[in-house]
Design a protein around this motif. Structure first.
Motif, mmCIF file in Angstrom:
data_model
loop_
_atom_site.group_PDB
_atom_site.id
_atom_site.type_symbol
_atom_site.label_atom_id
_atom_site.label_comp_id
_atom_site.label_asym_id
_atom_site.label_seq_id
_atom_site.Cartn_x
_atom_site.Cartn_y
_atom_site.Cartn_z
ATOM 1 N N TYR A 151 9.461 -3.746 -28.318
ATOM 2 C CA TYR A 151 9.563 -4.084 -26.895
ATOM 3 C C TYR A 151 8.390 -3.477 -26.145
ATOM 4 O O TYR A 151 7.711 -2.553 -26.624
ATOM 5 C CB TYR A 151 10.878 -3.551 -26.305
ATOM 6 C CG TYR A 151 10.897 -2.046 -26.171
ATOM 7 C CD1 TYR A 151 10.598 -1.431 -24.960
ATOM 8 C CD2 TYR A 151 11.177 -1.233 -27.261
ATOM 9 C CE1 TYR A 151 10.577 -0.054 -24.834
ATOM 10 C CE2 TYR A 151 11.151 0.142 -27.154
ATOM 11 C CZ TYR A 151 10.859 0.731 -25.935
ATOM 12 O OH TYR A 151 10.828 2.095 -25.822
ATOM 13 N N GLU B 214 1.937 -11.237 -24.009
ATOM 14 C CA GLU B 214 2.957 -12.045 -23.338
ATOM 15 C C GLU B 214 3.338 -11.425 -21.992
ATOM 16 O O GLU B 214 3.539 -12.135 -20.998
ATOM 17 C CB GLU B 214 4.186 -12.179 -24.227
ATOM 18 C CG GLU B 214 5.406 -12.807 -23.567
ATOM 19 C CD GLU B 214 5.254 -14.281 -23.220
ATOM 20 O OE1 GLU B 214 6.228 -14.877 -22.719
ATOM 21 O OE2 GLU B 214 4.156 -14.853 -23.425
ATOM 22 N N MET B 215 3.412 -10.103 -21.946
ATOM 23 C CA MET B 215 3.718 -9.427 -20.686
ATOM 24 C C MET B 215 2.658 -9.737 -19.633
ATOM 25 O O MET B 215 2.974 -10.024 -18.472
ATOM 26 C CB MET B 215 3.801 -7.918 -20.908
ATOM 27 C CG MET B 215 4.072 -7.111 -19.646
ATOM 28 S SD MET B 215 5.750 -7.321 -19.047
ATOM 29 C CE MET B 215 6.625 -6.190 -20.118
ATOM 30 N N THR C 230 10.698 -6.582 -19.005
ATOM 31 C CA THR C 230 10.681 -6.233 -20.422
ATOM 32 C C THR C 230 10.404 -7.466 -21.266
ATOM 33 O O THR C 230 10.968 -8.534 -21.020
ATOM 34 C CB THR C 230 12.028 -5.620 -20.861
ATOM 35 O OG1 THR C 230 12.336 -4.499 -20.024
ATOM 36 C CG2 THR C 230 11.966 -5.158 -22.316
ATOM 37 N N VAL C 231 9.541 -7.313 -22.251
ATOM 38 C CA VAL C 231 9.311 -8.327 -23.284
ATOM 39 C C VAL C 231 9.708 -7.704 -24.614
ATOM 40 O O VAL C 231 9.335 -6.559 -24.900
ATOM 41 C CB VAL C 231 7.847 -8.784 -23.326
ATOM 42 C CG1 VAL C 231 7.583 -9.669 -24.552
ATOM 43 C CG2 VAL C 231 7.477 -9.532 -22.052
ATOM 44 N N GLU D 282 7.462 -2.578 -21.749
ATOM 45 C CA GLU D 282 8.020 -2.564 -20.402
ATOM 46 C C GLU D 282 6.910 -2.434 -19.357
ATOM 47 O O GLU D 282 5.922 -1.726 -19.576
ATOM 48 C CB GLU D 282 8.978 -1.382 -20.227
ATOM 49 C CG GLU D 282 10.189 -1.439 -21.121
ATOM 50 C CD GLU D 282 11.019 -0.160 -21.034
ATOM 51 O OE1 GLU D 282 12.249 -0.261 -21.124
ATOM 52 O OE2 GLU D 282 10.425 0.929 -20.888
ATOM 53 N N SER E 97 12.249 -12.280 -22.960
ATOM 54 C CA SER E 97 11.942 -11.387 -21.836
ATOM 55 C C SER E 97 13.089 -11.401 -20.843
ATOM 56 O O SER E 97 13.909 -12.319 -20.815
ATOM 57 C CB SER E 97 10.638 -11.816 -21.146
ATOM 58 O OG SER E 97 10.780 -13.101 -20.553
#
Length: 331
Positions: free
Chosen positions: A244, A280-281, A230-231, A246, A174
Motif C-alpha cells: 500500500y 498510480e497515486m 490510499t492505493v 498513502e 484505491s
C-alpha cells in the motif's frame, strides 16, 4: 522568561495565534520557500491525537508577552513504544541565543523523564544551528533523512503511464478515508510488515497494528481537517493486501500533499509494487485533485530502495534533516 515553563492545559485562541507567530517566523527564517501552515491547520495539528500517543504543549512568552518559543512533546501510549518521546521545539528567530531554547528543552526533558521514557528524539535541518545546539546538549545523530519534492506538472509522461502496465498476479485498488471493511485486516498486516523499515538507531519499538488502529489512523487525519488517499496492490490469488501507499492532502484539495507510508509485505517484494502503487497515486492525484501542485516525501538515507523509487518517479531533493536522540536517565 520563567525558568520552568508550564504546559498548556487549556490553550486559548490567543495561545494558538501566538504559537503560529513563532512557527511562521521560524519557517520563514530556517526553511525559506516552504509553505507556512494556516492558523486553523496548526490548531488542528496541536489538538488532534490518536490512542497511540498523547501530546504535551508549551508556549513560552517573553517579558512583554511576546511569544518566544514553543514545544510539542509526543508521548507514546502503546507498550512497545513507551520508551521513546518525540519533541518539536521552536524558538522565534528574534529570541535565539538568549537561553530560551535551553530552558525549554530542560523542561521538556524533565517531562519525558517523568513519563518513564528512556530516549528523547527530535529532527532538525542538516547543517543548521539546531545541530550544534543539540550536539552540545548530549544529543547524538541517529538517522539522516532526505526530503524530496515532486512538482506534478513536471511528472514524466512515462511515469504517468506506469499504472497501465500489467503486474501479473496483482491488481490495484484505491480509497479515500477509512479502509473498506474487507481490506482492514490485510492493511493492518501490511502496516505491521513495515517493522523492518530502516530507522537507523532511533529507539523505536515495534508498532502494533490491528483493524481498529488502521481505521482510527484515518479518522485522526480527518479530524485534523485533511484527506487520506490510499492505493493498495492486491494479490489476485486471494485478494489479500500485498502492499500500500498513502498520501495526505489538504482538505480543500489544493497546494502541497504529503506522502505517508509505502510498503510491500516481504513475500511480495521484488515485483516493482512500490513504483507501481506510487505511480498510480500520482495519477489519481492529478486527475482527482488538479489543484494539488506538488507532493513532498521524506526518506531515510538508509532506505536506498525507496529513495531509488522516488527518484525514478521524478522526486528531487528539497532539504536534508537529521534525527537526534538523547538518552534519558532512568528513575
Amino acid at each position: 522568561m520563567a525558568a520552568n515553563p508550564s504546559p498548556l492545559t487549556a490553550p486559548t485562541a490567543e495561545d494558538f495565534r501566538a504559537w503560529h507567530r513563532v512557527q511562521a517566523a521560524a519557517l520563514a527564517h530556517d526553511r525559506p520557500g516552504d509553505p507556512i501552515p494556516s492558523e486553523d491547520a496548526l490548531r488542528a495539528a496541536l489538538t488532534t491525537s490518536g490512542s497511540a500517543y498523547r501530546q504535551v504543549l508549551w508556549l513560552v512568552r517573553g517579558s512583554g508577552a511576546d511569544p518566544v518559543a514553543t514545544a510539542r512533546l509526543r508521548l507514546f501510549t502503546e507498550p512497545a513504544r513507551q520508551q521513546l518521546a518525540e519533541v518539536e521545539l521552536t524558538v522565534h528567530p528574534a529570541h535565539r541565543r538568549m537561553g530560551a531554547g535551553s530552558r525549554l528543552l530542560a523542561t521538556v526533558t524533565e517531562a519525558a523523564t517523568d513519563a518513564g521514557c528512556r530516549s528523547l528524539a527530535t529532527e532538525v535541518v542538516a547543517r543548521s544551528s539546531g545541530e550544534s545546539f543539540l550536539a552540545t546538549r548530549d544529543f547524538h545523530p541517529v538517522l539522516r533523512m532526505s526530503w524530496l519534492r515532486l512538482v506534478l506538472d513536471e511528472l514524466p509522461e512515462q511515469i504517468a503511464k506506469l499504472p497501465q502496465l500489467p503486474h501479473p498476479g496483482y491488481r490495484l485498488t484505491s480509497w479515500e478515508g477509512v479502509v473498506p471493511d474487507p481490506l482492514a485486516a490485510g492493511l493492518a498486516r501490511a502496516k505491521q510488515g513495515m517493522a523492518d523499515m530502516p530507522v537507523g538507531a532511533v529507539d523505536f519499538g515495534p508498532a502494533e497494528w490491528d483493524e481498529e488502529r488502521v481505521r482510527e489512523s484515518a479518522r485522526v487525519v480527518a479530524r485534523r481537517g485533511e484527506r487520506l488517499l490510499t492505493v493498495a496492490a492486491l494479490a489476485e490469488a486471494d485478494g489479500s493486501v500485498a502492499g500500500y501507499t498513502e498520501l495526505v492532502l489538504p482538505a480543500d484539495g489544493s497546494g502541497i500533499a504529503q506522502q505517508y507510508d509505502t510498503a510491500a509485505l516481504p513475500g511480495h517484494r521484488g515485483h516493482g509494487l512500490g513504483l507501481w502503487m506510487k505511480a498510480e497515486m500520482l495519477r489519481l492525484t492529478r486527475s482527482r485533485y488538479p489543484e494539488i501542485t506538488e507532493v513532498m516525501t521524506d526518506n531515510a538515507d538508509d532506505n536506498r530502495h525507496m529513495l531509488a523509487v522516488n527518484t525514478a518517479l521524478g522526486f528531487r531533493p528539497r532539504r536534508r534533516t537529521v534525527i537526534y536522540q538523547l538518552k534519558l536517565r532512568v528513575r
